[in-house]
Design an enzyme around this catalytic site. Sequence first.
Site, PDB file in Angstrom:
ATOM      1  N   GLU A   1     -27.583  14.550  30.164  1.00  0.00           N
ATOM      2  CA  GLU A   1     -27.499  15.863  29.330  1.00  0.00           C
ATOM      3  C   GLU A   1     -26.235  17.095  28.722  1.00  0.00           C
ATOM      4  O   GLU A   1     -26.383  17.486  28.214  1.00  0.00           O
ATOM      5  CB  GLU A   1     -28.979  17.323  30.505  1.00  0.00           C
ATOM      6  CG  GLU A   1     -28.027  17.395  31.650  1.00  0.00           C
ATOM      7  CD  GLU A   1     -28.867  16.520  32.832  1.00  0.00           C
ATOM      8  OE1 GLU A   1     -28.480  14.718  32.356  1.00  0.00           O
ATOM      9  OE2 GLU A   1     -29.045  17.131  33.583  1.00  0.00           O
ATOM     10  N   ARG A   2     -25.550  15.688  29.800  1.00  0.00           N
ATOM     11  CA  ARG A   2     -24.503  16.325  29.401  1.00  0.00           C
ATOM     12  C   ARG A   2     -23.341  15.947  28.251  1.00  0.00           C
ATOM     13  O   ARG A   2     -22.642  16.534  27.517  1.00  0.00           O
ATOM     14  CB  ARG A   2     -22.837  16.458  30.477  1.00  0.00           C
ATOM     15  CG  ARG A   2     -23.025  17.650  31.256  1.00  0.00           C
ATOM     16  CD  ARG A   2     -22.443  17.230  32.819  1.00  0.00           C
ATOM     17  NE  ARG A   2     -23.072  16.683  33.651  1.00  0.00           N
ATOM     18  CZ  ARG A   2     -23.051  16.216  34.691  1.00  0.00           C
ATOM     19  NH1 ARG A   2     -21.136  16.376  34.848  1.00  0.00           N
ATOM     20  NH2 ARG A   2     -23.463  15.430  36.003  1.00  0.00           N
TER      21      ARG A   2
ATOM     22  N   LYS B   1     -32.796   7.569  29.885  1.00  0.00           N
ATOM     23  CA  LYS B   1     -32.808   8.967  29.437  1.00  0.00           C
ATOM     24  C   LYS B   1     -31.303   9.339  29.965  1.00  0.00           C
ATOM     25  O   LYS B   1     -31.001   9.106  30.664  1.00  0.00           O
ATOM     26  CB  LYS B   1     -34.093   9.819  30.657  1.00  0.00           C
ATOM     27  CG  LYS B   1     -33.697  10.896  31.078  1.00  0.00           C
ATOM     28  CD  LYS B   1     -32.997  12.239  31.156  1.00  0.00           C
ATOM     29  CE  LYS B   1     -32.499  12.380  32.131  1.00  0.00           C
ATOM     30  NZ  LYS B   1     -31.229  12.594  32.063  1.00  0.00           N
TER      31      LYS B   1
ATOM     32  N   CYS C   1     -16.007   5.329  36.708  1.00  0.00           N
ATOM     33  CA  CYS C   1     -16.443   4.824  38.744  1.00  0.00           C
ATOM     34  C   CYS C   1     -15.689   3.742  38.797  1.00  0.00           C
ATOM     35  O   CYS C   1     -15.574   2.938  39.664  1.00  0.00           O
ATOM     36  CB  CYS C   1     -17.995   3.993  38.169  1.00  0.00           C
ATOM     37  SG  CYS C   1     -18.019   2.686  37.046  1.00  0.00           S
TER      38      CYS C   1
HETATM   39  P1  NAD Z   1     -25.284  12.489  38.067  1.00  0.00           P
HETATM   40  O1  NAD Z   1     -25.880  11.546  39.335  1.00  0.00           O
HETATM   41  O2  NAD Z   1     -25.127  13.309  37.669  1.00  0.00           O
HETATM   42  O3  NAD Z   1     -26.258  11.683  36.803  1.00  0.00           O
HETATM   43  C1  NAD Z   1     -26.311  10.301  36.883  1.00  0.00           C
HETATM   44  C2  NAD Z   1     -28.305  10.536  35.663  1.00  0.00           C
HETATM   45  O4  NAD Z   1     -28.854  11.712  36.783  1.00  0.00           O
HETATM   46  C3  NAD Z   1     -27.719  11.890  34.924  1.00  0.00           C
HETATM   47  O5  NAD Z   1     -29.122  10.735  33.429  1.00  0.00           O
HETATM   48  C4  NAD Z   1     -28.692  12.600  35.420  1.00  0.00           C
HETATM   49  O6  NAD Z   1     -29.764  13.882  34.831  1.00  0.00           O
HETATM   50  C5  NAD Z   1     -29.859  12.269  36.356  1.00  0.00           C
HETATM   51  N1  NAD Z   1     -29.938  13.491  37.670  1.00  0.00           N
HETATM   52  C6  NAD Z   1     -29.159  14.082  37.988  1.00  0.00           C
HETATM   53  N2  NAD Z   1     -29.155  14.827  39.013  1.00  0.00           N
HETATM   54  C7  NAD Z   1     -30.691  14.438  39.021  1.00  0.00           C
HETATM   55  C8  NAD Z   1     -31.509  14.314  40.131  1.00  0.00           C
HETATM   56  N3  NAD Z   1     -31.492  15.573  40.981  1.00  0.00           N
HETATM   57  N4  NAD Z   1     -32.662  14.114  40.426  1.00  0.00           N
HETATM   58  C9  NAD Z   1     -33.480  13.085  39.517  1.00  0.00           C
HETATM   59  N5  NAD Z   1     -32.122  12.705  37.915  1.00  0.00           N
HETATM   60  C10 NAD Z   1     -30.590  13.429  38.406  1.00  0.00           C
HETATM   61  O7  NAD Z   1     -23.747  11.228  37.571  1.00  0.00           O
HETATM   62  P2  NAD Z   1     -22.667  12.090  36.495  1.00  0.00           P
HETATM   63  O8  NAD Z   1     -21.907  13.610  36.624  1.00  0.00           O
HETATM   64  O9  NAD Z   1     -23.178  12.107  35.159  1.00  0.00           O
HETATM   65  O10 NAD Z   1     -22.516  11.045  36.107  1.00  0.00           O
HETATM   66  C11 NAD Z   1     -20.711  10.682  37.262  1.00  0.00           C
HETATM   67  C12 NAD Z   1     -21.390   9.541  37.951  1.00  0.00           C
HETATM   68  O11 NAD Z   1     -21.554   8.304  38.037  1.00  0.00           O
HETATM   69  C13 NAD Z   1     -19.535   9.142  39.686  1.00  0.00           C
HETATM   70  O12 NAD Z   1     -20.161   9.654  40.688  1.00  0.00           O
HETATM   71  C14 NAD Z   1     -20.173   8.339  39.236  1.00  0.00           C
HETATM   72  O13 NAD Z   1     -18.763   7.192  39.713  1.00  0.00           O
HETATM   73  C15 NAD Z   1     -21.175   7.305  39.006  1.00  0.00           C
HETATM   74  N6  NAD Z   1     -20.688   5.794  37.861  1.00  0.00           N
HETATM   75  C16 NAD Z   1     -20.935   4.751  38.555  1.00  0.00           C
HETATM   76  C17 NAD Z   1     -20.824   4.042  37.750  1.00  0.00           C
HETATM   77  C18 NAD Z   1     -21.397   2.265  38.234  1.00  0.00           C
HETATM   78  O14 NAD Z   1     -21.821   1.686  37.473  1.00  0.00           O
HETATM   79  N7  NAD Z   1     -21.255   2.341  39.974  1.00  0.00           N
HETATM   80  C19 NAD Z   1     -20.677   3.990  36.038  1.00  0.00           C
HETATM   81  C20 NAD Z   1     -20.407   4.816  35.676  1.00  0.00           C
HETATM   82  C21 NAD Z   1     -20.235   6.660  36.676  1.00  0.00           C
END
Ligand code: NAD
Length: 499
Positions: free
Chosen positions: A176-177, A173, A281
């Site tokens: 979506e962006r 999954k 990240c």
């Molecule tokens: P996000 O948490 O908004 O989304 C991540 C995923 O979760 C997406 O697939 C999204 O559809 C889903 N999602 C979003 N809101 C949700 C909800 N309310 N309920 C269930 N699922 C939901 O993160 P993002 O903005 O796409 O990515 C950026 C973030 O990811 C930053 O915080 C970054 O630090 C983190 N990140 C961490 C790592 C790591 O390995 N630690 C690596 C890359 C990015």
Amino acid sequence: MKEIGHWINGKHVSGTSGRFADVFNPAIGEVQARVALASKAELDAATADAARAQVKWGATNPQRRARVIMKFVDLLNRDMDKLAEALSSEHGKTIPDAKGDIQRGLEVMEFCIGAPHLLKGEFTDSAGPGIDMYSMRQPIGVAAGITPFNFPAMIPMWKMGPAIACGNAFVLKPSERAPTVPLMLAELMQEAGLPDGVLQVVNGDKEAVDAILDNPEIAGVGFVGSTPIAEYIYGRGCSNGKRVQCFGGAKNHMIIMPDADLDQAADALIGAGYGAAGERCMAISVAVPVGEETADRLIEKLVPRIEKLKVGPYTAGNDVDYGPVVTAAAKANILKLVESGVAQGAKLVVDGRDFKLQGYENGFFVGPHLFDHVTTDMDIYRKEIFGPVLSTVRAKSYEEALGYAMDHEYGNGIAIFTRDGDTARDFAARINVGMIGINVPIPVPLAYHTFGGWKKSSFGDLNQHGPDAFRFYTRTKTITARWPSGIKEGASLNFKQMD
Ligand code: NAD
């Protein structure tokens, strides 16, 4: 308007939920497609098909599975330019950065070619009279991955590569962006010989995620994204009896000791702080110079370097250092945090608030910012900004600098710049952070090591990629066998000991 659906059983299919999300080209700020958001029913149907496909795939010998991945690596190299273009158009990062995103995923796929070796169990000959003991690693069944927007190629590959190499089916999954590249990866996996149904790509939002977490056929879930969602997914997934690993947000510090090569440290901060518009990240978002003189000299070196940064669309080629952030909401959030920094008393040394790019006025570009005299109670210090904003927190001593990082709730990555081996060694031993750079600003471990933070940056026991991934996506079974069966011991009610 272009419509992006799902990849189910080896085919592109349209969504049936009637719900969609806009997919932007962040450089021009315009919607370029809409992506289907799967319903629970769609997710469950895709999972049921994946479970059926897994039976045969799990029984396929590991060498054959590895050959599919080997072929996939060739195809990725063949299509690198096409993939990078698609990635940049949805994410906004520069083409060289997009290629780095793909390359870091490709390296994990290369590691997965070692599956036959990595999946070997252990064997003890003659553990007792006529008794052998051995363990085997078996696939967990169907695994799912929920991935973020900021690495649309790398992170899906970090998840699907090991899961599939271990003999699981995988439901991805993606964000979506940035949904296009994961679908292209699925096409390439099919071309490489992956049987239909073993990899399903289901686009969606919270509804699809909740369906994953509640689906009893999904045995394991790997998540990467922000910390609040990571905590939610970890809690709900674990309480449904699944194996779950979640990787969350970050606030990575770089400690600059007075003996550091300050030109090297300043160059490192520019790349690690502003590369990919800070949407990594492992970005460094906090500089901690030790001593007032180090801080003054560092700021002096940073300012001209930041003022030279070229911000623009990926289409402008190699002249651009970083592109737009992903959405208008992300831009608004970054600028709001910048305002909070000013209001709470930090000194905005480089002010990118009025940044405008001619011809791209509607793009989600954010100019570079540098704060000095940031204190640990400020929002810009406590929160992940995920934008081109570097905060400087001045420390009087090494112990004070170490304490700041130790006390921060995140613990993904960290770096120290010093010429002193004793300090570096002490730092690596004591710091409570998962990935540490010594004179290396973004210490992302290579594919054959593992990637994972500490504290609120990671939930679960095992890291991503490397040997941990093969542990996460398999279950161990241990067999005790007695041959020949002719050995007669008579009945005993005592707890058996091997002698
Ligand atoms: P996000 O948490 O908004 O989304 C991540 C995923 O979760 C997406 O697939 C999204 O559809 C889903 N999602 C979003 N809101 C949700 C909800 N309310 N309920 C269930 N699922 C939901 O993160 P993002 O903005 O796409 O990515 C950026 C973030 O990811 C930053 O915080 C970054 O630090 C983190 N990140 C961490 C790592 C790591 O390995 N630690 C690596 C890359 C990015």
